[in-house]
Write a protein that holds these residues in place. Sequence first.
Motif, mmCIF file in Angstrom:
data_model
loop_
_atom_site.group_PDB
_atom_site.id
_atom_site.type_symbol
_atom_site.label_atom_id
_atom_site.label_comp_id
_atom_site.label_asym_id
_atom_site.label_seq_id
_atom_site.Cartn_x
_atom_site.Cartn_y
_atom_site.Cartn_z
ATOM 1 N N MET B 1 10.111 -5.614 16.883
ATOM 2 C CA MET B 1 11.048 -4.649 17.465
ATOM 3 C C MET B 1 10.376 -3.267 17.536
ATOM 4 S SD MET B 1 15.006 -4.075 16.307
ATOM 5 C CE MET B 1 14.688 -2.891 14.995
ATOM 6 N N ALA B 2 10.418 -2.675 18.737
ATOM 7 C CA ALA B 2 9.758 -1.374 18.923
ATOM 8 C C ALA B 2 10.489 -0.285 18.135
ATOM 9 C CB ALA B 2 9.732 -1.015 20.402
ATOM 10 N N LEU B 3 9.744 0.742 17.817
ATOM 11 C CA LEU B 3 10.296 1.954 17.216
ATOM 12 C C LEU B 3 11.383 2.518 18.132
ATOM 13 C CD1 LEU B 3 9.690 4.431 15.209
ATOM 14 C CD2 LEU B 3 8.210 5.251 17.058
ATOM 15 N N LYS B 4 12.524 2.879 17.565
ATOM 16 C CA LYS B 4 13.586 3.506 18.367
ATOM 17 C C LYS B 4 13.630 4.997 18.095
ATOM 18 C CE LYS B 4 16.992 -0.105 19.191
ATOM 19 N NZ LYS B 4 18.405 -0.461 19.076
ATOM 20 N N LEU B 5 13.595 5.786 19.162
ATOM 21 C CA LEU B 5 13.711 7.241 19.020
ATOM 22 C C LEU B 5 15.080 7.674 19.541
ATOM 23 C CD1 LEU B 5 10.293 8.546 20.476
ATOM 24 C CD2 LEU B 5 10.775 7.684 18.168
ATOM 25 N N TYR B 6 15.886 8.266 18.683
ATOM 26 C CA TYR B 6 17.197 8.795 19.076
ATOM 27 C C TYR B 6 16.999 10.275 19.373
ATOM 28 C CZ TYR B 6 18.967 4.388 17.360
ATOM 29 O OH TYR B 6 19.184 3.049 17.191
ATOM 30 N N VAL B 7 17.041 10.592 20.659
ATOM 31 C CA VAL B 7 16.643 11.943 21.078
ATOM 32 C C VAL B 7 17.495 12.469 22.228
ATOM 33 C CG1 VAL B 7 14.201 11.743 20.391
ATOM 34 C CG2 VAL B 7 14.926 10.883 22.620
ATOM 35 N N ASP B 8 17.430 13.771 22.427
ATOM 36 C CA ASP B 8 17.927 14.405 23.646
ATOM 37 C C ASP B 8 16.791 15.319 24.092
ATOM 38 O OD1 ASP B 8 19.016 16.145 25.555
ATOM 39 O OD2 ASP B 8 21.013 16.076 24.637
ATOM 40 N N ARG B 9 16.320 15.134 25.319
ATOM 41 C CA ARG B 9 15.155 15.928 25.752
ATOM 42 C C ARG B 9 15.463 17.427 25.850
ATOM 43 N NH1 ARG B 9 11.159 12.486 29.691
ATOM 44 N NH2 ARG B 9 11.193 10.560 28.465
ATOM 45 N N MET B 10 16.743 17.799 25.768
ATOM 46 C CA MET B 10 17.084 19.220 25.702
ATOM 47 C C MET B 10 16.809 19.777 24.301
ATOM 48 S SD MET B 10 17.889 20.752 28.402
ATOM 49 C CE MET B 10 18.713 22.238 27.794
ATOM 50 N N SER B 11 16.567 18.913 23.341
ATOM 51 C CA SER B 11 16.270 19.360 21.969
ATOM 52 C C SER B 11 14.762 19.465 21.804
ATOM 53 C CB SER B 11 16.877 18.359 20.968
ATOM 54 O OG SER B 11 15.930 17.860 20.053
ATOM 55 N N GLN B 12 14.321 20.647 21.367
ATOM 56 C CA GLN B 12 12.882 20.908 21.288
ATOM 57 C C GLN B 12 12.152 19.976 20.313
ATOM 58 O OE1 GLN B 12 15.505 22.720 20.886
ATOM 59 N NE2 GLN B 12 15.155 24.680 19.845
ATOM 60 N N PRO B 13 12.725 19.690 19.105
ATOM 61 C CA PRO B 13 12.014 18.748 18.237
ATOM 62 C C PRO B 13 12.002 17.319 18.786
ATOM 63 C CG PRO B 13 14.002 19.594 17.160
ATOM 64 C CD PRO B 13 13.863 20.336 18.420
ATOM 65 N N SER B 14 13.027 16.961 19.561
ATOM 66 C CA SER B 14 13.017 15.644 20.215
ATOM 67 C C SER B 14 11.821 15.545 21.158
ATOM 68 C CB SER B 14 14.297 15.423 21.030
ATOM 69 O OG SER B 14 15.425 15.303 20.203
ATOM 70 N N ARG B 15 11.592 16.603 21.922
ATOM 71 C CA ARG B 15 10.480 16.578 22.889
ATOM 72 C C ARG B 15 9.138 16.462 22.181
ATOM 73 N NH1 ARG B 15 13.536 20.845 25.190
ATOM 74 N NH2 ARG B 15 11.997 22.374 24.520
ATOM 75 N N ALA B 16 8.998 17.158 21.055
ATOM 76 C CA ALA B 16 7.729 17.105 20.307
ATOM 77 C C ALA B 16 7.412 15.659 19.910
ATOM 78 C CB ALA B 16 7.803 17.994 19.067
ATOM 79 N N ILE B 17 8.432 14.935 19.482
ATOM 80 C CA ILE B 17 8.216 13.548 19.043
ATOM 81 C C ILE B 17 7.901 12.641 20.229
ATOM 82 C CG2 ILE B 17 9.446 11.555 18.077
ATOM 83 C CD1 ILE B 17 10.663 13.587 16.096
ATOM 84 N N LEU B 18 8.594 12.834 21.342
ATOM 85 C CA LEU B 18 8.316 12.029 22.538
ATOM 86 C C LEU B 18 6.876 12.231 22.997
ATOM 87 C CD1 LEU B 18 11.671 12.657 24.426
ATOM 88 C CD2 LEU B 18 10.805 10.405 23.785
ATOM 89 N N ILE B 19 6.443 13.484 23.058
ATOM 90 C CA ILE B 19 5.073 13.772 23.512
ATOM 91 C C ILE B 19 4.066 13.165 22.536
ATOM 92 C CG2 ILE B 19 3.384 15.623 23.948
ATOM 93 C CD1 ILE B 19 5.869 17.387 24.744
ATOM 94 N N PHE B 20 4.343 13.290 21.241
ATOM 95 C CA PHE B 20 3.439 12.742 20.222
ATOM 96 C C PHE B 20 3.278 11.231 20.407
ATOM 97 C CE2 PHE B 20 2.579 10.801 16.108
ATOM 98 C CZ PHE B 20 1.473 11.526 15.693
ATOM 99 N N CYS B 21 4.388 10.522 20.606
ATOM 100 C CA CYS B 21 4.320 9.060 20.767
ATOM 101 C C CYS B 21 3.565 8.689 22.036
ATOM 102 C CB CYS B 21 5.726 8.467 20.803
ATOM 103 S SG CYS B 21 6.508 8.455 19.187
ATOM 104 N N LYS B 22 3.828 9.404 23.119
ATOM 105 C CA LYS B 22 3.144 9.107 24.386
ATOM 106 C C LYS B 22 1.645 9.374 24.262
ATOM 107 C CE LYS B 22 7.210 9.873 27.266
ATOM 108 N NZ LYS B 22 7.237 9.198 28.574
ATOM 109 N N MET B 23 1.277 10.492 23.641
ATOM 110 C CA MET B 23 -0.145 10.838 23.475
ATOM 111 C C MET B 23 -0.876 9.788 22.648
ATOM 112 S SD MET B 23 -1.238 13.505 25.000
ATOM 113 C CE MET B 23 -2.799 13.806 24.156
ATOM 114 N N ASN B 24 -0.172 9.221 21.664
ATOM 115 C CA ASN B 24 -0.827 8.290 20.744
ATOM 116 C C ASN B 24 -0.532 6.824 21.053
ATOM 117 O OD1 ASN B 24 -2.301 10.027 18.687
ATOM 118 N ND2 ASN B 24 -0.294 11.018 18.773
#
Lengths: 240, 240
Positions: B1-24
């Motif tokens: 089962m893939a990692l689940k990220l509960y986020v809203d892209r309007m939230s700045q820390p949510s975006r940091a985590i999304l970018i981190f996962c995509k980069m890595n």
Amino acid sequence: MALKLYVDRMSQPSRAILIFCKMNKIDFEEVRIDLAKGQHRSPEFKEINPMGQVPAIVDGRFRLSESHAILIYLACVFPGVSDHWYPADLFSRAKINSVLDWHHSNLRRGAAAYVLNSTLAPVLGLPLNPQAANEAGKLLCESLSKIESIWLKGNAKFLLGNTQPSIADLSLVCEIMQLEVVNEEDRQRILDPHLKILQWIENVKNYTSPHFEEVHEVLYKVKERLQRRLSSGAKLNSKL
Amino acid sequence: MALKLYVDRMSQPSRAILIFCKMNKIDFEEVRIDLAKGQHRSPEFKEINPMGQVPAIVDGRFRLSESHAILIYLACVFPGVSDHWYPADLFSRAKINSVLDWHHSNLRRGAAAYVLNSTLAPVLGLPLNPQAANEAGKLLCESLSKIESIWLKGNAKFLLGNTQPSIADLSLVCEIMQLEVVNEEDRQRILDPHLKILQWIENVKNYTSPHFEEVHEVLYKVKERLQRRLSSGAKLNSKL
């Protein structure tokens, strides 16, 4: 050369670090940076921590500020530190990091702003601010309720259901201890409804005895002086 | 089962985590928790994060909240993450922890409160508060100056004199990006005096391209809609 701790025992994160070092028999030299005298803003101290905040440490050539970063560094670098303070297990560690991060914008923000605006401001040459104290008091009470219902759920002796304290217990309890200096009636109004919080504070005190009480002595003295001055109607000034 | 990220892209820390996962190249499922609709307060989401805040993650049976704790967990647990994001070296790691801790009560507190009280409050059903925006703006500007003079000292491309970004660069730059939604004149007044900050934002954008821009697209769209509404004199409401 021993580890140098730049601290003021009136600062709650300074106390957490002092207790941690004493509990783990880490040899250190305590350098007092008197916040009431503005020594944290001096050019000499800015060489140690350019942010001008206590606590800060110097370990050999290495300089570090921010209490949570310091606690984590000490727990990882000094070999004699018991695992429960900051477990090697990545999952336990992540949960402790999460509590420490949450602390900044919730319990710390509420408690520190409440104590400052209701009581300590004149000591630092600032005016009291009842409205700001009121808002901070709400955040403080909400934070205490959340800690009780989430991290002290069930019969947990320490945060996250642990049987021994972590650096998160130390940091958060030292924060709450700052309430010692506020008016006794207000302190009781805030803390007394939170029975689990009161028991948890006792648990941390007992586990870290006699260092906890020794490091907090200065706070109890300030509390006494503030109460004497308030009861005599004298104006507060920086000479506490 | 893939990692689940509960986020809203309007939230700045949510975006940091999304970018981190995509980069890595960390495989994940994005679960949107719409803050404007109050989904973070729903009983279903409180099962994921009882604190009712995004971002939060579920990795197998493990649940975690607080963006810095999440970034550290992901960097330590997923084997393909490059060392520069959160170096194994304890001294480098301690310095990054210190920046992340400082961030909470300084840059984040200033920027988030400024954006909320000057611009976004009506979206969340709250009134604008010019006085609070003004105070937060001061803390924001002081924080930007400190970052420039301390962690971007010299010709550093990234924080702490690093040649590649860490999770601290990602977290702090995503915070500053939130200013995109405020009135363009105010944004320029705040950011333009800080040439090093502007260059650093570009450095992080370039390093994390194309993920940075992709994850921030929603912010640019909200900015456009807010500007259109402001120029047409329409009242802001939650339907952005």
